[in-house]
Scaffold this motif. Structure first.
Motif, PDB file in Angstrom:
ATOM      1  N   GLU A 274       0.855  -1.179   0.000  1.00 19.14           N
ATOM      2  CA  GLU A 274       0.000   0.000   0.000  1.00 19.14           C
ATOM      3  C   GLU A 274       0.889   1.226   0.000  1.00 19.14           C
ATOM      4  OE1 GLU A 274      -2.870  -0.070   3.095  1.00 19.14           O
ATOM      5  OE2 GLU A 274      -3.497  -2.138   2.694  1.00 19.14           O
ATOM      6  N   ILE A 275       0.763   2.057  -1.010  1.00 24.15           N
ATOM      7  CA  ILE A 275       1.674   3.177  -1.217  1.00 24.15           C
ATOM      8  C   ILE A 275       0.871   4.459  -1.358  1.00 24.15           C
ATOM      9  CG2 ILE A 275       3.422   4.156  -2.768  1.00 24.15           C
ATOM     10  CD1 ILE A 275       4.274   1.331  -3.444  1.00 24.15           C
ATOM     11  N   LYS A 276       1.300   5.499  -0.668  1.00 24.48           N
ATOM     12  CA  LYS A 276       0.655   6.802  -0.750  1.00 24.48           C
ATOM     13  C   LYS A 276       1.387   7.682  -1.767  1.00 24.48           C
ATOM     14  CE  LYS A 276      -2.204   8.337   1.297  1.00 24.48           C
ATOM     15  NZ  LYS A 276      -3.640   8.416   0.943  1.00 24.48           N
ATOM     16  N   PHE A 277       0.611   8.412  -2.565  1.00 27.70           N
ATOM     17  CA  PHE A 277       1.144   9.286  -3.602  1.00 27.70           C
ATOM     18  C   PHE A 277       0.786  10.737  -3.296  1.00 27.70           C
ATOM     19  CE2 PHE A 277       1.103   5.273  -5.678  1.00 27.70           C
ATOM     20  CZ  PHE A 277       1.966   5.333  -6.753  1.00 27.70           C
ATOM     21  N   ASP A 278       1.684  11.636  -3.672  1.00 30.83           N
ATOM     22  CA  ASP A 278       1.280  13.027  -3.823  1.00 30.83           C
ATOM     23  C   ASP A 278       0.518  13.146  -5.145  1.00 30.83           C
ATOM     24  OD1 ASP A 278       2.596  13.636  -1.520  1.00 30.83           O
ATOM     25  OD2 ASP A 278       4.409  14.388  -2.504  1.00 30.83           O
ATOM     26  N   ASN A 279      -0.462  14.029  -5.197  1.00 32.60           N
ATOM     27  CA  ASN A 279      -1.206  14.297  -6.442  1.00 32.60           C
ATOM     28  C   ASN A 279      -1.894  13.042  -6.994  1.00 32.60           C
ATOM     29  OD1 ASN A 279      -0.151  16.997  -6.420  1.00 32.60           O
ATOM     30  ND2 ASN A 279       1.752  16.186  -7.290  1.00 32.60           N
ATOM     31  N   GLU A 280      -2.551  12.286  -6.137  1.00 26.85           N
ATOM     32  CA  GLU A 280      -3.231  11.070  -6.605  1.00 26.85           C
ATOM     33  C   GLU A 280      -4.331  11.382  -7.612  1.00 26.85           C
ATOM     34  OE1 GLU A 280      -4.621   8.725  -3.360  1.00 26.85           O
ATOM     35  OE2 GLU A 280      -2.680   7.742  -3.068  1.00 26.85           O
ATOM     36  N   GLN A 281      -5.034  12.486  -7.414  1.00 26.42           N
ATOM     37  CA  GLN A 281      -6.134  12.819  -8.316  1.00 26.42           C
ATOM     38  C   GLN A 281      -5.625  13.125  -9.718  1.00 26.42           C
ATOM     39  OE1 GLN A 281      -8.641  15.972  -6.906  1.00 26.42           O
ATOM     40  NE2 GLN A 281     -10.135  15.741  -8.548  1.00 26.42           N
TER      41      GLN A 281
END
Length: 605
Positions: A274-281
Motif C-alpha cells: 500500500e503506497i501513498k502518492f502526492d497528487n493522486e487525483q
C-alpha cells in the motif's frame, strides 16, 4: 530474500521450496555477495547497508531499507548462508538457529548468496500450527513470485517446488515475460500504453475489451519497481472501459508507474504493497487518459466516434447559426496531455430552451390533448415502471420493503403459496413483474436462477451425485503454474460435479467429460472460472471450495439478462425460487427480489 537479491544486482535468481516452504526455502543468486563482517551483521536487527543517512528514507531506490527481514526470519527458523564477493578468494558460511549463531567458517562457494531457511516456526509451534495447507501456501508463494518477475524481465528467474520445475524464465522483454508467466493466449489481448508527463511516466499493457472475463483477470500495478495495490487507480482504469466491457467483467492490465521517489511513501504498511502518492487525483486523470488513448488508437472503441478520417464531411443544416461544424478529431492526433488539443465537439444550439417549449403544459392525467406527445407518454410510462423496480425511487422511502435489513418479519407476512396462479410479465429482459397481495413483486431473473442452481449444485457436490457426459472429442485446456496448484487441490470436487480431467503434464489437461446440462457453455471458460473461484476462497477449507465451485457453476449456467421467457418458464422459475429456504439473496449477498408496497404506488399518482 528475493528483494535482497534484486538489490544486490543479481542477474540470475533461483527459488527452491520444499513442502510449500514449511521444510525449506532456498534462494540462490549471483549478486554482489557479502563480506564476512556484513554477513554476520545482516542478521542483526535494524542493520542495513541500504540507508546511509536520514535523507535516504525520502529517496528510496531499493526494495528493502528497514533491516528487519533477515533478523525476523532468523528468529523463527534455522538458516544456512553461503556468500562470497567477487574480490574474495573464500566465502563465508554461517549457521543460525533461533537468532543464535551456531557456526561460522570460511567456505568455497560461487559469487553471490545462497540462503537456506529450514523448518520455519520450529521454535514457535503455536504459529506453525496455523500455517495453511501446502496447496494454499504454495499458491501464495507463486503469486508473490509472479509479482516480482513481472517487474524485472531483465533478470532470469526460476522456481522449483519439491524438486519439480514450476517456472524457468530467461531474461527477456516485458511483453515476453508476461507471456512466459501467463501463457501464449494473453499475447493477442495486450495493447501497449505509454506516456511521459512531468508528474508521472506510465508504461505497460492493457487488455482488449473483448478479452474481459468475470474471473481470473490479471491486474497489476507497479511503481518504481514495486508491486502495489491501489483501488483508486484501479477505478481510473475501469473508468476508461465504460460501455466497452459488460457489467461484472474485468480486463487484464499490467501498468508500470514511475514517479519521483520523494513523491511516494512506501512505509505506510508492513507489506509495502500500500503506497501513498502526492497528487493522486492528477495521476488518476493521467491513467484514464492513457488507457482511453490506447483503446482509441487501436480501434477498440466504436468506430462512429473516431473512424472519420478521409471521409467527406456533410454539414448538419437547420441549426440557428447555420454554420457547418468541424469533424471529430482522430485519436491518432489527440494528445490528452497537451493543452489545446481537445477533440472538437458539435456546438450546442444556443436557444435550446425552444426545443422544450410546451412541455411544462403536459400532464399525465389523461386530459392532455397535445398532438405529438405520444413519445412523452411512453417515456413517462417507462419512468413509472422504472420507479416500481427501484431505479428512480428514494432508497429511504418508508413504504418500500427494505430487503437490506434482516427481512424476517416481512418474509413471515408475505405469502408466496399462490405464486403459480398469478400472472407474470417480463420487463427489459431482466425483471419478472407480478401483481402481489400487498403490491408488486419484482424479481431479477438472473439472480433468481443463480440462487436456484447454487442450491442444486451444492447438494450434488455434497452428496457426490455425479452426472457426467463424455465428450466425443476430448478438449485440451492449459493452466498456468498457479492454476495447476489449485486444479490438483480441487480435482475431487470437480469430479463430484461431473468434470473428468486427465493431467497430460506441463500444465495441460484433457477434458474427457463435462457435467450434464451445460450445453452452450464453453468447458474451458467454465473450468477457469471454477479454478479462480476456488483460489479466491482459499484451498484449505473444503466447505469454502464447495461453495465457490457451486456459485461459479450457477453464475455461468444461469439465465442471462435479455433472454426472453414464456409465462410458463417464469412461473416455473418463481415456483422453484420460493420453495427455497433462503430465496431473498444470492449466495454472494445480492438482492433477488423486492416488493413494492401498494401505498407507494398510489402516492405516485
Amino acid at each position: 530474500m528475493v528483494e535482497n537479491s534484486i538489490d544486490a544486482e543479481a542477474t540470475d535468481i533461483q527459488v527452491l521450496v520444499t513442502d510449500a516452504g514449511k521444510t525449506c526455502v532456498q534462494i540462490i543468486d549471483n549478486g554482489k555477495g557479502m563480506s564476512e563482517t556484513d554477513a554476520r551483521l545482516s542478521f542483526e536487527r535494524h542493520a542495513t547497508s541500504k540507508i546511509r543517512s536520514a535523507e535516504d528514507l525520502f529517496q528510496l531506490h531499493t526494495m528493502g531499507f528497514r533491516g528487519e527481514a533477515l533478523a525476523s526470519i532468523a528468529a523463527v527458523s534455522q538458516i544456512d548462508l553461503k556468500t562470497r564477493r567477487e574480490e574474495d578468494e573464500l566465502g563465508t558460511y554461517i549457521r543460525i538457529c533461533g537468532s543464535r549463531i551456531e557456526q561460522q567458517e570460511p567456505v568455497m562457494c560461487p559469487v553471490g548468496c545462497n540462503f537456506s531457511v529450514n523448518n520455519i516456526f520450529y521454535n514457535v509451534p503455536a504459529r506453525r500450527k496455523f500455517l495453511k495447507s501446502n496447496q494454499t501456501e504454495l499458491t501464495n508463494i507463486v503469486s508473490e513470485f509472479e509479482r516480482m518477475v513481472l517487474v524485472y524481465p531483465q533478470i532470469s528467474f526460476s522456481l522449483h517446488s519439491n524438486g519439480a520445475e514450476v517456472f524457468r524464465l530467461p531474461s527477456t522483454s516485458l511483453r515476453q515475460r508476461i507471456v512466459d508467466v501467463f501463457g501464449k493466449k494473453i499475447n493477442a489481448d495486450l495493447l501497449p500504453v505509454e506516456a511521459e508527463t512531468s508528474l508521472v511516466s506510465v508504461s505497460g499493457f492493457v487488455g482488449k475489451p473483448e478479452s474481459s472475463k468475470k474471473k481470473g483477470a490479471r491486474q497489476f500495478f507497479f511503481v518504481n519497481g514495486r508491486y502495489m495495490r491501489h483501488p483508486y487507480f484501479h477505478s481510473a482504469v475501469v473508468h476508461a472501459y465504460d460501455n466497452l466491457v459488460p457489467p461484472g467483467e474485468h480486463v487484464s492490465y499490467f501498468i508500470y508507474l514511475s514517479v519521483e521517489a520523494s513523491n511516494i511513501d512506501v512505509n505506510v504498511h508492513p507489506t509495502k504493497t500500500e503506497i501513498k502518492f502526492d497528487n493522486e487525483q492528477a495521476i488518476w486523470q493521467v491513467l484514464t487518459a492513457v488507457v482511453k488513448e490506447a483503446l482509441g488508437k487501436y480501434s477498440n472503441v466504436p468506430s462512429i466516434d473516431f473512424d472519420v478520417e478521409d471521409r467527406p464531411y456533410i454539414p448538419v443544416m437547420g441549426l440557428n447559426d447555420g454554420s457547418a461544424k468541424s469533424p471529430v478529431m482522430s485519436p491518432l492526433t489527440y494528445n490528452p496531455f497537451k493543452s489545446g488539443s481537445q477533440p472538437s465537439h458539435s456546438q450546442r444550439p444556443s436557444e435550446w430552451e425552444s426545443l422544450y417549449k410546451g412541455v411544462e403544459n403536459f400532464h399525465l392525467d389523461g386530459d392532455a390533448k397535445t398532438k405529438g406527445s405520444q413519445s412523452l407518454v411512453d417515456s413517462s410510462e417507462e419512468y413509472i415502471v422504472n420507479s416500481l423496480i427501484g431505479q428512480h425511487r428514494q432508497p429511504s422511502s418508508p413504504e418500500l420493503w427494505n430487503p437490506s435489513s434482516d427481512g424476517n418479519a416481512e418474509m413471515d407476512q408475505a405469502d408466496f403459496s399462490d405464486i403459480d396462479t398469478l400472472p407474470h410479465f417480463q420487463y427489459k429482459g431482466r425483471f419478472i413483474v407480478t401483481p402481489f397481495t400487498t403490491g408488486i413483486l419484482v424479481v431479477d431473473q438472473h439472480r433468481a436462477h443463480v440462487r436456484i442452481l447454487y442450491e442444486e449444485n451444492l447438494l450434488r457436490i455434497q452428496n457426490q451425485e455425479t452426472v457426467s457426459q463424455g465428450m466425443l472429442f476430448p478438449e485440451l485446456i492449459q493452466f498456468s503454474p498457479n492454476e495447476c496448484i489449485a486444479v490438483e487441490a480441487i480435482l475431487e470436487q470437480l469430479g463430484n460435479i461431473g468434470f473428468e480431467l486427465t493431467n497430460l503434464g506441463g500444465g495441460t489437461y484433457s477434458i474427457q467429460g463435462v457435467p450434464a446440462g451445460i450445453e452452450g457453455l464453453n468447458p474451458s471458460t467454465l473450468l477457469h472460472d471454477l479454478v479462480y473461484a476456488a483460489i479466491e476462497s482459499g484451498l484449505n477449507v473444503k466447505e469454502k471450495v464447495n461453495h465457490a465451485i457451486a456459485l461459479a457453476m450457477a453464475q455461468s449456467s444461469a439465465i442471462v439478462y435479455g433472454q426472453v421467457l414464456t409465462n410458463d418458464e417464469m412461473t416455473q422459475l418463481l415456483s422453484r425460487l420460493f420453495k427455497l429456504n433462503t430465496p431473498l439473496r444470492t449466495p454472494d449477498g445480492k438482492i433477488v427480489f423486492n416488493i413494492i408496497d401498494q401505498r407507494q404506488i398510489e402516492k405516485m399518482f
